[in-house]
Design a protein around this motif. Structure first.
Motif, PDB file in Angstrom:
ATOM      1  N   ALA A   1       0.740  -1.249  -0.082  1.00 16.55           N
ATOM      2  CA  ALA A   1       0.045  -0.044   0.064  1.00 16.55           C
ATOM      3  C   ALA A   1       0.791   1.217  -0.061  1.00 16.55           C
ATOM      4  O   ALA A   1       2.094   1.273   0.604  1.00 16.55           O
ATOM      5  CB  ALA A   1      -0.895  -0.099   1.308  1.00 16.55           C
ATOM      6  N   VAL A   2       0.360   2.347  -0.461  1.00 17.45           N
ATOM      7  CA  VAL A   2       0.947   3.622  -0.524  1.00 17.45           C
ATOM      8  C   VAL A   2      -0.164   4.672  -0.125  1.00 17.45           C
ATOM      9  O   VAL A   2      -1.165   4.389  -0.277  1.00 17.45           O
ATOM     10  CB  VAL A   2       1.508   4.044  -1.790  1.00 17.45           C
ATOM     11  N   ASN A   3       0.598   5.575   0.185  1.00 24.40           N
ATOM     12  CA  ASN A   3      -0.206   6.963   0.515  1.00 24.40           C
ATOM     13  C   ASN A   3      -0.915   7.526  -0.717  1.00 24.40           C
ATOM     14  O   ASN A   3      -0.284   7.282  -1.761  1.00 24.40           O
ATOM     15  CB  ASN A   3       0.577   8.068   1.132  1.00 24.40           C
TER      16      ASN A   3
ATOM     17  N   PRO B   1      17.283   5.586  -6.324  1.00 23.54           N
ATOM     18  CA  PRO B   1      17.818   4.819  -5.391  1.00 23.54           C
ATOM     19  C   PRO B   1      18.346   5.269  -3.933  1.00 23.54           C
ATOM     20  O   PRO B   1      18.557   6.395  -3.821  1.00 23.54           O
ATOM     21  CB  PRO B   1      19.229   4.504  -6.007  1.00 23.54           C
ATOM     22  N   GLY B   2      17.368   4.810  -2.893  1.00 26.11           N
ATOM     23  CA  GLY B   2      17.700   5.094  -1.479  1.00 26.11           C
ATOM     24  C   GLY B   2      16.978   6.296  -1.103  1.00 26.11           C
ATOM     25  O   GLY B   2      17.020   6.811   0.054  1.00 26.11           O
ATOM     26  N   LYS B   3      16.071   6.693  -1.859  1.00 29.08           N
ATOM     27  CA  LYS B   3      15.377   7.994  -1.751  1.00 29.08           C
ATOM     28  C   LYS B   3      13.980   7.877  -1.177  1.00 29.08           C
ATOM     29  O   LYS B   3      13.385   8.501  -0.651  1.00 29.08           O
ATOM     30  CB  LYS B   3      15.126   8.944  -2.969  1.00 29.08           C
ATOM     31  N   LEU B   4      13.469   6.405  -1.236  1.00 23.78           N
ATOM     32  CA  LEU B   4      12.229   6.124  -0.704  1.00 23.78           C
ATOM     33  C   LEU B   4      12.269   5.482   0.652  1.00 23.78           C
ATOM     34  O   LEU B   4      13.365   4.648   0.881  1.00 23.78           O
ATOM     35  CB  LEU B   4      11.467   5.064  -1.579  1.00 23.78           C
ATOM     36  N   ASN B   5      11.109   5.476   1.650  1.00 28.32           N
ATOM     37  CA  ASN B   5      11.195   5.104   2.701  1.00 28.32           C
ATOM     38  C   ASN B   5      10.066   3.787   2.717  1.00 28.32           C
ATOM     39  O   ASN B   5       9.077   4.258   2.286  1.00 28.32           O
ATOM     40  CB  ASN B   5      11.149   6.035   3.894  1.00 28.32           C
ATOM     41  N   TYR B   6      10.263   3.135   3.623  1.00 27.23           N
ATOM     42  CA  TYR B   6       9.207   2.236   3.665  1.00 27.23           C
ATOM     43  C   TYR B   6       9.127   1.808   5.238  1.00 27.23           C
ATOM     44  O   TYR B   6      10.162   1.600   5.957  1.00 27.23           O
ATOM     45  CB  TYR B   6       9.343   0.566   2.739  1.00 27.23           C
TER      46      TYR B   6
ATOM     47  N   LEU C   1       0.449   7.306   6.364  1.00 29.70           N
ATOM     48  CA  LEU C   1      -0.934   8.235   5.993  1.00 29.70           C
ATOM     49  C   LEU C   1      -0.326   9.598   6.068  1.00 29.70           C
ATOM     50  O   LEU C   1      -0.824  10.255   5.273  1.00 29.70           O
ATOM     51  CB  LEU C   1      -2.166   8.113   7.134  1.00 29.70           C
ATOM     52  N   SER C   2       0.880   9.840   6.960  1.00 26.70           N
ATOM     53  CA  SER C   2       1.229  11.223   6.895  1.00 26.70           C
ATOM     54  C   SER C   2       2.229  11.405   5.812  1.00 26.70           C
ATOM     55  O   SER C   2       2.776  12.584   5.589  1.00 26.70           O
ATOM     56  CB  SER C   2       1.920  11.490   8.352  1.00 26.70           C
ATOM     57  N   GLY C   3       2.680  10.457   5.330  1.00 25.98           N
ATOM     58  CA  GLY C   3       3.832  10.553   4.299  1.00 25.98           C
ATOM     59  C   GLY C   3       5.147  10.300   4.548  1.00 25.98           C
ATOM     60  O   GLY C   3       6.109  10.617   4.040  1.00 25.98           O
ATOM     61  N   ASP C   4       5.273  10.132   5.874  1.00 29.99           N
ATOM     62  CA  ASP C   4       6.760   9.882   6.241  1.00 29.99           C
ATOM     63  C   ASP C   4       7.277   8.604   5.758  1.00 29.99           C
ATOM     64  O   ASP C   4       8.594   8.553   5.634  1.00 29.99           O
ATOM     65  CB  ASP C   4       6.589   9.773   7.900  1.00 29.99           C
ATOM     66  N   ILE C   5       6.482   7.608   5.400  1.00 31.50           N
ATOM     67  CA  ILE C   5       7.085   6.568   4.653  1.00 31.50           C
ATOM     68  C   ILE C   5       6.277   6.508   3.487  1.00 31.50           C
ATOM     69  O   ILE C   5       5.129   6.925   3.305  1.00 31.50           O
ATOM     70  CB  ILE C   5       6.988   5.309   5.390  1.00 31.50           C
ATOM     71  N   HIS C   6       7.028   5.872   2.292  1.00 28.96           N
ATOM     72  CA  HIS C   6       6.368   5.947   0.946  1.00 28.96           C
ATOM     73  C   HIS C   6       5.511   4.763   0.671  1.00 28.96           C
ATOM     74  O   HIS C   6       4.530   4.908  -0.306  1.00 28.96           O
ATOM     75  CB  HIS C   6       7.559   6.180  -0.181  1.00 28.96           C
ATOM     76  N   PHE C   7       5.999   3.655   1.196  1.00 27.01           N
ATOM     77  CA  PHE C   7       5.107   2.367   1.047  1.00 27.01           C
ATOM     78  C   PHE C   7       5.187   1.297   2.223  1.00 27.01           C
ATOM     79  O   PHE C   7       6.252   1.525   2.952  1.00 27.01           O
ATOM     80  CB  PHE C   7       5.522   1.638  -0.594  1.00 27.01           C
ATOM     81  N   ALA C   8       4.374   0.433   2.377  1.00 27.60           N
ATOM     82  CA  ALA C   8       4.548  -0.689   3.572  1.00 27.60           C
ATOM     83  C   ALA C   8       3.410  -1.604   2.960  1.00 27.60           C
ATOM     84  O   ALA C   8       2.676  -1.599   2.360  1.00 27.60           O
ATOM     85  CB  ALA C   8       3.921   0.015   4.629  1.00 27.60           C
ATOM     86  N   PHE C   9       4.001  -2.822   3.528  1.00 30.94           N
ATOM     87  CA  PHE C   9       3.161  -3.930   3.232  1.00 30.94           C
ATOM     88  C   PHE C   9       2.167  -3.861   4.870  1.00 30.94           C
ATOM     89  O   PHE C   9       2.662  -4.155   5.906  1.00 30.94           O
ATOM     90  CB  PHE C   9       3.817  -5.347   3.479  1.00 30.94           C
ATOM     91  N   VAL C  10       0.935  -3.736   4.831  1.00 31.29           N
ATOM     92  CA  VAL C  10      -0.117  -3.694   5.766  1.00 31.29           C
ATOM     93  C   VAL C  10      -0.950  -4.660   5.821  1.00 31.29           C
ATOM     94  O   VAL C  10      -1.250  -5.304   4.564  1.00 31.29           O
ATOM     95  CB  VAL C  10      -0.921  -2.378   5.749  1.00 31.29           C
TER      96      VAL C  10
END
Length: 334
Positions: free
Chosen positions: A139-141, A160-165, A205-214
């Motif tokens: 999922a992503v914001n 590269p290295g610019k996204l957070n999960y 939800l705040s955009g502090d991370i760009h993607f996650a497996f929820v």
């Protein structure tokens, strides 16, 4: 060197007491050795209050209380990749009145991630009941600069290295799935671990991370509210609750087709007859139509697999995740 992971087959404490209800079925309670009338059952939940799994166990506890008249306590003991709560149950008396409600991380992943644990995943626990089969969803914001899995991958390759999960625990399925995604697509992103799934969701939800497996319950609820975009399921087949959402395997990404579970364990040494009794009580509650409907509306599949068969599933998943973690060369306490 082949960097791909093969698609292997499949404290703060928050306490809720479900009180004794006047309309409980006394005949059921009195005719069953477990639970004894008036003796409370404590279910330790090694994750934060407010998470998807927390909601499920509380709903199940409420139903057990209604059917037996016995108070059921859900006690949150989050932290240390579920090991704090797990250790508390491992040390408890094996009489069936202290139980653990947890997910696959505790027994199938942690033993491979840590050189030493305060518990033995097999000797210190008695498998009771696989409550549900569960999964995670990429999922992503809604404000993310990509609209599909492939766009996410291309963006990550270009930056590269610019996204957070994020993940709800270091070494959790959410963490491991992200590592598999990166390894099998050749992208690089920074891991931001949180203390629990509720905190990870806030970050997403705040955009502090760009993607996650929820987890599925969170994904379904947040997507319905228009707050998250869902890109694909880490499952072997599409979810009934999201029939139009393709699996990541369908999108050409291998190794993300593993279905997890949430389950009940007792301390080690619980007699077989007692384990079957406990499983029967929880299975009866689980299979009440309103409970089943409530659970499946959140994207999990009700199971009810009992002690003997579930013990084999735990062993199988322990070996399965061991292969994955070894291939990732991931250790949390080197």
């Amino acid at each position: 060197m082949n960097n791909s992971i093969p698609g292997i087959c499949r404290s703060f404490a928050c306490t809720l007491v479900i009180g004794t209800l006047p309309f409980a079925t006394s005949a059921f309670a009195s005719s069953t050795e477990w639970p004894a009338s008036g003796k409370p059952v404590t279910i330790v939940a090694p994750f934060s209050a407010g998470s998807g799994a927390d909601g499920l166990v509380r709903r199940l506890a409420q139903q057990v209380n209604r059917q037996t008249g016995v108070p059921v306590i859900v006690e949150n003991k989050p932290g240390a990749s579920t090991t704090i709560g797990a250790d508390a149950v491992a040390r408890a008396k094996p009489d069936g009145y202290t139980l653990l409600y947890t997910y696959v991380l505790t027994h199938a992943q942690n033993p491979h991630l840590f050189k030493s644990l305060s518990y033995d995943a097999f000797k210190d626990f008695t498998p009771i009941l696989k409550v549900v089969d569960s999964a995670t969803i990429l999922a992503v914001n809604n404000t993310a600069p990509f609209g599909s899995t492939q766009e996410l991958i291309e963006y990550a390759r270009q930056h590269p290295g610019k996204l957070n999960y994020g993940s709800y625990n270091v070494g959790s399925t959410a963490h491991l799935n992200s590592e598999i995604l990166m390894r099998n697509t050749g992208i690089d992103a920074v891991h931001i671990p949180y203390k629990g799934s509720a905190d990870a969701l806030v970050g997403l939800l705040s955009g502090d991370i760009h993607f996650a497996f929820v987890d599925t319950a969170t994904a379904v609820n947040q997507a319905r509210a228009g707050k998250l975009r869902l890109f694909g399921t880490a499952t072997d087949e599409r979810l009934k609750v999201l029939p139009d959402l393709p699996t990541l395997s369908e999108q050409g990404i291998q190794g993300l087709d593993v279905v997890g579970w949430q389950a009940i364990f007792a301390p080690g040494g619980v007699p077989e007859e007692l384990a079957e009794q406990i499983a029967g009580v929880f299975r009866r509650a689980l299979r009440e139509p309103e409970v089943t409907e409530s659970f499946e509306s959140q994207g999990v599949q009700v199971s009810g697999t009992g002690p003997k068969e579930f013990a084999g599933i735990v062993r199988r998943d322990y070996e399965h995740w061991g292969q994955i973690i070894k291939a990732l060369d991931l250790k949390l306490d080197r």
